[in-house]
Design a protein around this motif. Structure first.
Motif, PDB file in Angstrom:
ATOM      1  N   LYS A  55       0.885  -1.168   0.000  1.00 64.40           N
ATOM      2  CA  LYS A  55       0.000   0.000   0.000  1.00 64.40           C
ATOM      3  C   LYS A  55       0.918   1.211   0.000  1.00 64.40           C
ATOM      4  N   VAL A  78       2.694  -4.037  -6.539  1.00 61.79           N
ATOM      5  CA  VAL A  78       1.251  -3.942  -6.708  1.00 61.79           C
ATOM      6  C   VAL A  78       0.734  -3.114  -5.542  1.00 61.79           C
ATOM      7  N   GLU A  79       0.367  -1.864  -5.828  1.00 59.26           N
ATOM      8  CA  GLU A  79      -0.142  -0.959  -4.794  1.00 59.26           C
ATOM      9  C   GLU A  79      -1.644  -1.202  -4.619  1.00 59.26           C
ATOM     10  N   LEU A  80      -1.996  -1.948  -3.604  1.00 57.95           N
ATOM     11  CA  LEU A  80      -3.378  -2.380  -3.410  1.00 57.95           C
ATOM     12  C   LEU A  80      -4.332  -1.216  -3.190  1.00 57.95           C
ATOM     13  N   LEU A  82      -4.308   1.577  -4.603  1.00 59.33           N
ATOM     14  CA  LEU A  82      -4.499   2.329  -5.846  1.00 59.33           C
ATOM     15  C   LEU A  82      -5.245   1.528  -6.912  1.00 59.33           C
ATOM     16  N   ARG A  83      -5.729   0.349  -6.534  1.00 59.67           N
ATOM     17  CA  ARG A  83      -6.419  -0.535  -7.478  1.00 59.67           C
ATOM     18  C   ARG A  83      -7.849  -0.767  -7.001  1.00 59.67           C
ATOM     19  N   GLU A  84      -8.762  -0.846  -7.950  1.00 60.99           N
ATOM     20  CA  GLU A  84     -10.155  -1.154  -7.607  1.00 60.99           C
ATOM     21  C   GLU A  84     -10.297  -2.538  -6.995  1.00 60.99           C
ATOM     22  N   ASP A  85      -9.466  -3.467  -7.424  1.00 62.43           N
ATOM     23  CA  ASP A  85      -9.551  -4.837  -6.925  1.00 62.43           C
ATOM     24  C   ASP A  85      -8.563  -5.103  -5.789  1.00 62.43           C
ATOM     25  N   GLY A  86      -8.038  -4.047  -5.176  1.00 69.56           N
ATOM     26  CA  GLY A  86      -7.044  -4.196  -4.123  1.00 69.56           C
ATOM     27  C   GLY A  86      -7.531  -5.032  -2.947  1.00 69.56           C
TER      28      GLY A  86
END
Length: 134
Positions: A55, A78-80, A82-86
């Protein structure tokens, strides 16, 4: 208005059929989304030398990224947040490694763990061995 059809109207009998269609199609989409999130996580881990599920604001994640930067290694991050599916990815990590905390670090497909685990791997030389193996 010659040649134009009047708008179709649903009959009351068609409404339950339409509702069933929407319910089942929504379930198949969510099952497909779960599979695609799972596939994304597995593909990221297997396709990249270093993966950090992170994050952007997390100090432990920043520490993990700094460790790799000092080693002149560039992780796939993978910045959780910043993602819709985080949230879904984080749940998938819970299923996959038993933890949903961040960061979660993988090197050459091997789960290292979180920030403290990564620091320990640097201290005992395990990380350097894993990095050299690729």
């Amino acid at each position: 208005m010659v040649g134009q059809r009047p708008p179709r109207r649903l009959t009351v009998a068609a409404v339950p059929v339409l509702l069933m269609f929407l319910i089942f199609s929504d379930q198949s989409n969510s099952a497909g989304a779960e599979k695609s999130v799972s596939a994304f996580v597995q593909n990221a881990i297997l396709s990249n030398k270093i993966v950090i599920f992170s994050k952007s604001y997390c100090p432990y994640c920043l520490r993990s990224k700094r460790i790799f930067s000092e080693l002149k290694e560039e992780p796939f991050v993978v910045e959780l947040d910043l993602r819709e599916d985080g949230d879904q990815i984080q749940y998938e990590l819970l299923e996959f490694v038993g933890r949903r905390t961040v960061p979660q670090v993988f090197v050459n497909g091997k789960h290292i763990g979180g920030s403290d685990d990564l620091g320990d791997a640097v201290e005992n030389g395990e990380l350097q061995k894993l990095l050299a193996a690729s």
